[in-house]
Scaffold this motif. Structure first.
Motif, PDB file in Angstrom:
ATOM      1  N   GLY A   1      28.763  46.782  34.783  1.00  0.00           N
ATOM      2  CA  GLY A   1      27.751  46.345  33.834  1.00  0.00           C
ATOM      3  C   GLY A   1      27.324  47.384  32.826  1.00  0.00           C
ATOM      4  N   HIS A   2      27.800  48.612  32.953  1.00  0.00           N
ATOM      5  CA  HIS A   2      27.438  49.679  32.018  1.00  0.00           C
ATOM      6  C   HIS A   2      28.513  49.822  30.940  1.00  0.00           C
TER       7      HIS A   2
ATOM      8  N   ILE B   1      44.630  47.891  25.620  1.00  0.00           N
ATOM      9  CA  ILE B   1      44.678  47.682  27.072  1.00  0.00           C
ATOM     10  C   ILE B   1      43.540  46.765  27.509  1.00  0.00           C
ATOM     11  N   ASP B   2      43.876  45.721  28.290  1.00  0.00           N
ATOM     12  CA  ASP B   2      42.898  44.821  28.909  1.00  0.00           C
ATOM     13  C   ASP B   2      43.031  44.945  30.423  1.00  0.00           C
ATOM     14  N   ILE B   3      41.921  45.233  31.108  1.00  0.00           N
ATOM     15  CA  ILE B   3      41.925  45.310  32.571  1.00  0.00           C
ATOM     16  C   ILE B   3      40.635  44.701  33.099  1.00  0.00           C
ATOM     17  N   GLN B   4      40.771  43.775  34.035  1.00  0.00           N
ATOM     18  CA  GLN B   4      39.614  43.211  34.730  1.00  0.00           C
ATOM     19  C   GLN B   4      39.845  43.437  36.226  1.00  0.00           C
ATOM     20  N   MET B   5      39.123  44.394  36.785  1.00  0.00           N
ATOM     21  CA  MET B   5      39.366  44.853  38.153  1.00  0.00           C
ATOM     22  C   MET B   5      38.185  44.514  39.058  1.00  0.00           C
ATOM     23  N   PRO B   6      38.396  43.721  40.114  1.00  0.00           N
ATOM     24  CA  PRO B   6      37.304  43.356  41.018  1.00  0.00           C
ATOM     25  C   PRO B   6      36.783  44.553  41.807  1.00  0.00           C
ATOM     26  N   LYS B   7      35.544  44.461  42.211  1.00  0.00           N
ATOM     27  CA  LYS B   7      34.926  45.502  43.027  1.00  0.00           C
ATOM     28  C   LYS B   7      35.645  45.623  44.372  1.00  0.00           C
ATOM     29  N   GLY B   8      35.697  46.856  44.862  1.00  0.00           N
ATOM     30  CA  GLY B   8      36.195  47.099  46.209  1.00  0.00           C
ATOM     31  C   GLY B   8      37.695  47.050  46.379  1.00  0.00           C
TER      32      GLY B   8
ATOM     33  N   MET C   1      36.786  34.495  37.797  1.00  0.00           N
ATOM     34  CA  MET C   1      35.920  35.507  38.419  1.00  0.00           C
ATOM     35  C   MET C   1      34.789  35.861  37.463  1.00  0.00           C
ATOM     36  N   ASN C   2      33.537  35.822  37.971  1.00  0.00           N
ATOM     37  CA  ASN C   2      32.423  36.129  37.084  1.00  0.00           C
ATOM     38  C   ASN C   2      32.237  37.633  36.939  1.00  0.00           C
ATOM     39  N   ASP C   3      31.452  37.992  35.897  1.00  0.00           N
ATOM     40  CA  ASP C   3      31.297  39.408  35.559  1.00  0.00           C
ATOM     41  C   ASP C   3      30.705  40.226  36.689  1.00  0.00           C
ATOM     42  N   ALA C   4      29.858  39.610  37.521  1.00  0.00           N
ATOM     43  CA  ALA C   4      29.198  40.339  38.602  1.00  0.00           C
ATOM     44  C   ALA C   4      30.182  40.806  39.665  1.00  0.00           C
ATOM     45  N   GLN C   5      31.363  40.176  39.734  1.00  0.00           N
ATOM     46  CA  GLN C   5      32.362  40.550  40.737  1.00  0.00           C
ATOM     47  C   GLN C   5      33.320  41.625  40.237  1.00  0.00           C
TER      48      GLN C   5
END
Length: 313
Positions: free
Chosen positions: A68-69, A26-33, A1-5
């Motif tokens: 992105g912030h 803690i590592d979390i990568q959570m998709p939009k929506g 999954m790319n950063d924009a998602q």
């Protein structure tokens, strides 16, 4: 999954107070929506992690982005894009529902306050109660007012810290219906909860213990990854077998709910042997292998996480 998602992308988050770690790596990568649930025992670091993600608390170490912030250098931008509903009802008891929402709209410098409040009242089903004092509302209606207040500025991220504690089952169901409507509109939602049925309403769950991330994924994935095997026993005296089973080698979790005894272990051979031996204690119990529930898995994860090794001042 790319950063924009991704809505949230945090890595190595650490928070220490006076040198004592509360959250560690803690590592979390959570998709939009999506709707994600944060689970874990009291003091596991859920609220601290949530506050770091939304810019309310500066991490001791680690990096992170929200849409992105940067969560450290752009915390003020993130706060304006976030709705945060705390555990404690924090609105004005001596103001009406409408007056509370009008005040919050002004705090957010929202234009067309009257129109915005009308739309919010309608969307959350509060129009017919708009003149009631907030202090006179039941727990479920207070919860709905709080949700209206933290979403009226149309945030991109909604953080909910144990939002349904103390409300009745119908109010909880209505609340979750609204949460899913927000998600369908593109809002990203993170919920801290102790309720298993609520966790099962989330797209993914994250389990924390002692400030560390123990596991994450869909409910199905988390149950599968636990390696847990479960037998369910039913019969007239099944509950009385709980103490005996807890003393058997290899048995990790025994609980009575749903009029049945759930017995779990990550050692299938030990579990099968204990179930077989139980026939000598109570022959009339009917046992069957079942898929472990999220509650079975949650309790097993609590046990596996062991004692809290963090030091406290």
């Amino acid at each position: 999954m790319n950063d924009a998602q991704l809505a949230i992308d945090v890595r190595g988050l650490v928070k220490a107070f006076d040198g004592h770690p509360v959250v560690n790596g803690i590592d979390i990568q959570m998709p939009k929506g999506q709707v994600w649930g944060f689970l874990g025992p009291n003091g596991s670091g859920k609220t601290t992690t949530i506050r770091m993600i939304c810019g309310l608390l500066k991490p001791t170490a680690g990096t992170g982005l929200f849409l992105g912030h940067d969560i450290i250098t752009e915390a003020e931008i993130i706060k304006r894009s976030t709705g945060y509903m705390t555990q404690k009802f924090s609105f004005w008891a001596d103001l009406s529902i409408r007056q509370n929402l009008e005040f919050v709209a002004r705090l957010y410098n929202q234009p067309n306050t009257r129109v915005l409040v009308d739309e919010t009242l309608d969307a959350l089903g509060l129009t017919h109660r708009q003149n009631q004092l907030a202090g006179a509302l039941s727990g479920g209606w207070k919860q709905r007012l709080a949700l209206a207040a933290v979403t009226m500025h149309r945030p991109q991220l909604l953080l909910l810290d144990e939002p349904t504690a103390g409300v009745d089952p119908q109010a909880r169901r209505d609340f979750w219906d609204q949460i899913h409507r927000f998600s369908d509109q593109g809002m990203t939602i993170l919920v801290s909860t102790h309720y298993m049925d609520e966790a099962e309403r989330c797209d993914q769950i994250v389990y924390l213990a002692h400030g560390e991330l123990i596991t994450q994924g869909t409910v199905k994935d988390v149950i599968s990854q636990s390696g847990l095997k479960t037998f369910k026993g039913s019969g007239p005296q099944v509950r009385q077998m709980a103490t005996w089973l807890k003393g058997q080698a290899g048995i990790e979790h025994v609980a009575y709910f749903g009029n049945a005894l759930h017995v779990s272990s990550t050692d299938p051979a030990a579990l099968a042997a204990a179930i077989q031996r139980s026939a000598q204690q109570a022959a009339d119990i009917k046992w069957q292998a079942v898929e472990p529930s999220l509650e079975d898995t949650f309790i097993a994860l609590m046990a596996q996480s062991g004692a809290d090794q963090r030091t406290h001042g």
